[in-house]
Write an enzyme that holds these catalytic residues in place. Structure first.
Site, PDB file in Angstrom:
ATOM      1  N   LYS A 238      12.040  22.721 -34.006  1.00 45.30           N
ATOM      2  CA  LYS A 238      11.831  23.990 -33.287  1.00 45.30           C
ATOM      3  C   LYS A 238      12.739  25.099 -33.822  1.00 45.30           C
ATOM      4  CE  LYS A 238       8.994  22.615 -29.698  1.00 45.30           C
ATOM      5  NZ  LYS A 238       8.838  22.101 -28.351  1.00 45.30           N
ATOM      6  N   ARG A 272       9.547  13.780 -28.335  1.00 42.53           N
ATOM      7  CA  ARG A 272       8.283  14.135 -29.001  1.00 42.53           C
ATOM      8  C   ARG A 272       8.647  14.662 -30.392  1.00 42.53           C
ATOM      9  NH1 ARG A 272       5.133  18.522 -29.959  1.00 42.53           N
ATOM     10  NH2 ARG A 272       2.876  18.231 -29.788  1.00 42.53           N
TER      11      ARG A 272
HETATM   12  N1  HH2 Z   1       5.987  21.274 -28.001  1.00 40.42           N
HETATM   13  C1  HH2 Z   1       4.872  21.619 -28.688  1.00 40.42           C
HETATM   14  C2  HH2 Z   1       3.614  21.139 -28.282  1.00 40.42           C
HETATM   15  N2  HH2 Z   1       3.498  20.321 -27.224  1.00 40.42           N
HETATM   16  N3  HH2 Z   1       4.494  19.114 -25.457  1.00 40.42           N
HETATM   17  C3  HH2 Z   1       5.570  18.759 -24.749  1.00 40.42           C
HETATM   18  N4  HH2 Z   1       5.458  17.956 -23.697  1.00 40.42           N
HETATM   19  N5  HH2 Z   1       6.827  19.223 -25.109  1.00 40.42           N
HETATM   20  C4  HH2 Z   1       7.023  20.057 -26.148  1.00 40.42           C
HETATM   21  O1  HH2 Z   1       8.177  20.472 -26.391  1.00 40.42           O
HETATM   22  C5  HH2 Z   1       5.880  20.448 -26.918  1.00 40.42           C
HETATM   23  C6  HH2 Z   1       4.602  19.954 -26.533  1.00 40.42           C
HETATM   24  C7  HH2 Z   1       4.988  22.501 -29.889  1.00 40.42           C
HETATM   25  O2  HH2 Z   1       5.099  21.732 -31.060  1.00 40.42           O
HETATM   26  P1  HH2 Z   1       3.891  21.412 -32.062  1.00 40.42           P
HETATM   27  O3  HH2 Z   1       2.817  20.634 -31.377  1.00 40.42           O
HETATM   28  O4  HH2 Z   1       4.409  20.770 -33.283  1.00 40.42           O
HETATM   29  O5  HH2 Z   1       3.375  22.848 -32.479  1.00 40.42           O
HETATM   30  P2  HH2 Z   1       2.061  23.666 -32.153  1.00 40.42           P
HETATM   31  O6  HH2 Z   1       2.076  23.988 -30.696  1.00 40.42           O
HETATM   32  O7  HH2 Z   1       2.173  24.883 -33.022  1.00 40.42           O
HETATM   33  O8  HH2 Z   1       0.867  22.814 -32.494  1.00 40.42           O
END
Ligand code: HH2
Length: 294
Positions: A238, A272
């Site tokens: 992040k 995660r």
């Molecule tokens: N962060 C992201 C997406 N889903 N779910 C939970 N429970 N907690 C988190 O911190 C969280 C999440 C963001 O990360 P990522 O899926 O890699 O990115 P993007 O939203 O751009 O797909």
């Protein structure tokens, strides 16, 4: 229900039996790793890499082999400023991957969505957990969908929406305000029929928080223990980590590991992550140390 006997000395972490559609995921003694699989063109760190269902399947199986205990599949990016997608588009992205994995993967699959339609489609393909980054703010029907399928449900805090959340977020006390938000979300989920034993909470690192808020949340993560539910933390790659390390998402592994270790030592039950093998090794050493401290 939390079991008093499951408390670890050295690590303030309680034990829980998380109910996932009739099976139990034991939380507490071992740190659980949730592997991220983004089937999107625009996710902040791996956008476009797994749009092809064959590649997504291979990645999920690789993460399982590397030690993931669950795989979280998402069809919509929630990075700051991301373009929202319609439910049919989100479903069209994730369904082929869920279908391919249904008979091949042993670990439970989670669907990262804010929409009840997408959650229903994924649960119908065998997913066991719904991961709602809006904490039931976006689609109030989502909790009923999870309840109907007896699925697990992650309630995450987000201030605003992905389109607005990084526009000067402010809090008097981020931990107290986020805990109050999560408490209300838990009540709404239970009113819709989701049992407490199917819930996890997540403070939502990076969702409507400055870097200073995220570090304060991480430092005070142990305070969420008062909510009496297992805690999931999504810290991997992040931007608040990048704000210190001065690197883009691909250069944030060591920073992510440090943040993940800090979270585990403050009671996080599950991380995660994008880099499963590295986090699984880190968690095994922390868990082994906790065991020795008992
Ligand atoms: N962060 C992201 C997406 N889903 N779910 C939970 N429970 N907690 C988190 O911190 C969280 C999440 C963001 O990360 P990522 O899926 O890699 O990115 P993007 O939203 O751009 O797909």
């Amino acid at each position: 229900m939390p079991k008093k006997s499951g408390r670890l000395s050295g690590f303030p972490r309680r034990s829980f039996d998380l109910e996932l559609r009739g099976s139990i995921l034991k939380l507490g003694l071992e740190t659980k790793i949730m592997g991220v699989l983004n089937v999107t063109p625009d996710s902040f760190s791996d956008g476009g890499a797994y749009l092809d269902p064959g590649r997504a399947e291979a990645r999920a199986l690789q993460m399982e082999a590397e030690g993931a205990h669950l795989i979280d599949i998402g069809g919509e990016s929630t990075r700051p400023g991301a373009r929202p997608v319609a439910a049919h588009e989100e479903i069209a992205r994730v369904r082929p991957v869920l279908k391919r994995l249904a008979k091949k993967i042993k670990v439970p699959l989670s669907i990262d969505t804010m929409r009840s339609e997408t959650a229903h489609a994924a649960l119908s393909e065998g997913a066991k957990l719904v991961n709602d980054v809006s904490g039931l703010q976006f689609d109030p029907a989502l909790a009923r969908t999870a309840a109907r399928h007896q699925a697990g449900l992650v309630l995450m805090h987000m201030k605003g929406s992905p389109q607005t959340m990084q526009k000067e977020p402010s809090y008097k006390d981020p931990v107290r305000e986020i805990a109050a938000f999560l408490k209300k979300a838990v009540r709404r989920a239970m009113d819709a029929g989701v049992p407490r034993s199917a819930l996890m909470i997540d403070p939502g690192f990076g969702f409507g928080k400055t870097a200073a808020h995220n570090f304060e949340l991480l430092a005070r993560l142990g305070e969420f223990e008062n909510l009496g539910l297992p805690v999931l933390a999504g810290l991997s790659r992040k931007s608040f980590i990048g704000s210190v390390i001065k690197a883009g998402p691909d250069g944030r592994l060591y920073g992510s590991l440090a943040a993940g270790a800090a979270a585990v030592m403050r009671g996080a039950h599950m991380l995660r992550v994008h880099d499963v093998l590295a986090h699984a090794h880190m968690a095994r050493i922390l868990d082994r140390t906790a065991e020795a401290a008992c």
